[in-house]
Design a protein around this motif. Structure first.
Motif, mmCIF file in Angstrom:
data_model
loop_
_atom_site.group_PDB
_atom_site.id
_atom_site.type_symbol
_atom_site.label_atom_id
_atom_site.label_comp_id
_atom_site.label_asym_id
_atom_site.label_seq_id
_atom_site.Cartn_x
_atom_site.Cartn_y
_atom_site.Cartn_z
ATOM 1 N N PRO A 32 1.341 -1.356 0.118
ATOM 2 C CA PRO A 32 -0.104 0.565 0.492
ATOM 3 C C PRO A 32 0.773 1.270 -0.092
ATOM 4 N N LEU A 33 1.988 1.233 0.865
ATOM 5 C CA LEU A 33 2.656 2.239 0.692
ATOM 6 C C LEU A 33 3.213 2.916 -0.164
ATOM 7 N N THR A 39 2.016 6.324 -7.206
ATOM 8 C CA THR A 39 0.565 7.050 -7.778
ATOM 9 C C THR A 39 1.641 9.174 -7.160
ATOM 10 N N LEU A 40 1.738 9.322 -6.636
ATOM 11 C CA LEU A 40 1.468 10.596 -5.489
ATOM 12 C C LEU A 40 2.939 11.377 -6.318
ATOM 13 N N GLY A 41 4.613 10.360 -6.281
ATOM 14 C CA GLY A 41 5.429 10.733 -6.337
ATOM 15 C C GLY A 41 5.389 10.685 -8.163
ATOM 16 N N ILE A 42 4.949 9.956 -8.806
ATOM 17 C CA ILE A 42 4.931 9.807 -10.570
ATOM 18 C C ILE A 42 3.802 10.533 -11.058
ATOM 19 N N LEU A 43 2.444 10.090 -10.761
ATOM 20 C CA LEU A 43 1.405 10.227 -11.997
ATOM 21 C C LEU A 43 1.127 11.200 -11.547
ATOM 22 N N MET A 44 1.313 11.668 -10.266
ATOM 23 C CA MET A 44 0.088 12.801 -9.698
ATOM 24 C C MET A 44 1.136 13.548 -10.040
ATOM 25 N N ARG A 45 2.168 13.783 -9.615
ATOM 26 C CA ARG A 45 3.228 15.052 -10.517
ATOM 27 C C ARG A 45 2.983 14.918 -11.727
ATOM 28 N N GLN A 46 2.987 14.088 -12.391
ATOM 29 C CA GLN A 46 2.465 14.892 -14.022
ATOM 30 C C GLN A 46 1.207 15.040 -14.536
ATOM 31 N N GLU A 47 0.578 14.774 -13.397
ATOM 32 C CA GLU A 47 -0.864 14.815 -13.403
ATOM 33 C C GLU A 47 -1.716 14.471 -14.033
ATOM 34 N N ALA A 48 -1.025 13.422 -13.866
ATOM 35 C CA ALA A 48 -1.423 11.824 -14.605
ATOM 36 C C ALA A 48 -2.519 10.995 -13.907
ATOM 37 N N LYS A 166 14.154 0.477 -0.402
ATOM 38 C CA LYS A 166 15.742 0.104 -0.075
ATOM 39 C C LYS A 166 16.396 0.978 0.462
ATOM 40 N N GLN A 167 16.864 1.621 -0.872
ATOM 41 C CA GLN A 167 17.898 2.199 -1.080
ATOM 42 C C GLN A 167 18.327 3.754 0.130
ATOM 43 N N ASP A 168 17.405 4.788 -0.108
ATOM 44 C CA ASP A 168 17.273 5.674 0.289
ATOM 45 C C ASP A 168 15.797 6.137 1.459
ATOM 46 N N ARG A 169 16.064 5.107 2.963
ATOM 47 C CA ARG A 169 15.588 5.655 4.445
ATOM 48 C C ARG A 169 15.055 7.387 4.031
ATOM 49 N N GLU A 170 15.785 8.030 4.071
ATOM 50 C CA GLU A 170 14.886 9.466 3.955
ATOM 51 C C GLU A 170 14.044 9.699 2.526
ATOM 52 N N VAL A 171 14.238 9.168 1.600
ATOM 53 C CA VAL A 171 12.318 8.768 1.050
ATOM 54 C C VAL A 171 11.558 7.969 1.566
ATOM 55 N N GLU A 173 10.945 7.134 4.288
ATOM 56 C CA GLU A 173 10.501 8.119 5.764
ATOM 57 C C GLU A 173 9.592 8.480 5.637
ATOM 58 N N GLY A 174 9.893 9.553 4.274
ATOM 59 C CA GLY A 174 8.809 10.618 3.945
ATOM 60 C C GLY A 174 7.402 10.825 3.511
ATOM 61 N N TYR A 175 7.549 9.724 2.968
ATOM 62 C CA TYR A 175 6.575 9.066 2.094
ATOM 63 C C TYR A 175 5.685 8.091 3.150
ATOM 64 N N LYS A 176 6.351 7.129 4.419
ATOM 65 C CA LYS A 176 5.446 6.230 5.494
ATOM 66 C C LYS A 176 4.706 7.974 6.276
#
Length: 190
Positions: A32-33, A39-48, A166-171, A173-176
């Motif tokens: 789910p996360l 959806t937020l980081g790719i599709l909505m950013r592209q207004e798709a 897994k590669q970027d803990r900050e990303v 944690e931000g989405y979580k």
């Protein structure tokens, strides 16, 4: 009842988080996360992509849907759908699809005969066999005449999203944090 395009950023994130949890389940691990983040980081950013809600007469959300544009911007695919508990609306998920089928150039994918029957009751009139075993349904306003001229749906690689976590803990944690905040602040009314 009315269909609401949830444009307010906080409400949109809250509705998307709830939709992801409802569709995938609370025991689905990171899926789910990852769906929320993609959806937020790719599709909505592209207004798709857009989150829609069906509200009852008191403006309470009773169904949620995620619509994703096709690559040409001519139609929308129902990517996720979930009815919410409601005492005032019978079959709220179906009611939302019925509204969308008559107002938008809608595409749906049915994985089995029960789903196809439900979508047909909602006004999805034309059905085609897709190579992956799905049945593709097109609403009356969809411009395609068949699979040959059906534009490609936009999407994202969920496994790549999980790998980026897994590669970027900050990303991660931000989405979580955004996901949990959304769940905690799901709007009572829209």
């Amino acid at each position: 009842m009315r269909v609401v395009n949830v444009k307010d950023k906080a409400q949109c994130e809250a509705c998307l988080a709830r939709l992801c949890v409802e569709v995938f389940g609370r025991e689905a691990g990171i899926v789910p996360l990852a769906s929320f983040a993609g959806t937020l980081g790719i599709l909505m950013r592209q207004e798709a992509a857009q989150v829609l809600a069906l509200t009852d007469r008191d403006s309470r959300p009773v169904a949620l849907a995620l619509l994703v544009l096709d690559a040409e911007g001519r139609s929308m695919e129902l990517a996720m759908l979930q009815g919410l508990p409601s005492d005032s609306v019978i079959q709220p998920g179906e009611a939302l699809v019925s509204e969308l089928a008559h107002k938008a150039p809608l595409r749906v994918n049915a994985g089995d005969a029960d789903q196809q029957a439900m979508f047909t009751r909602c006004g999805i009139e034309r059905w085609f066999d897709e190579p992956r075993g799905l049945r593709v349904g097109l609403g009356p306003r969809h411009p395609a005449s068949g699979l040959d001229d059906l534009p490609q749906s936009l999407g994202f690689d969920q496994d790549a999203i999980i790998q980026s976590f897994k590669q970027d803990r900050e990303v991660f944690e931000g989405y979580k944090r955004r996901f949990v905040t959304g769940l905690e602040n799901f709007p009572e009314r829209l």
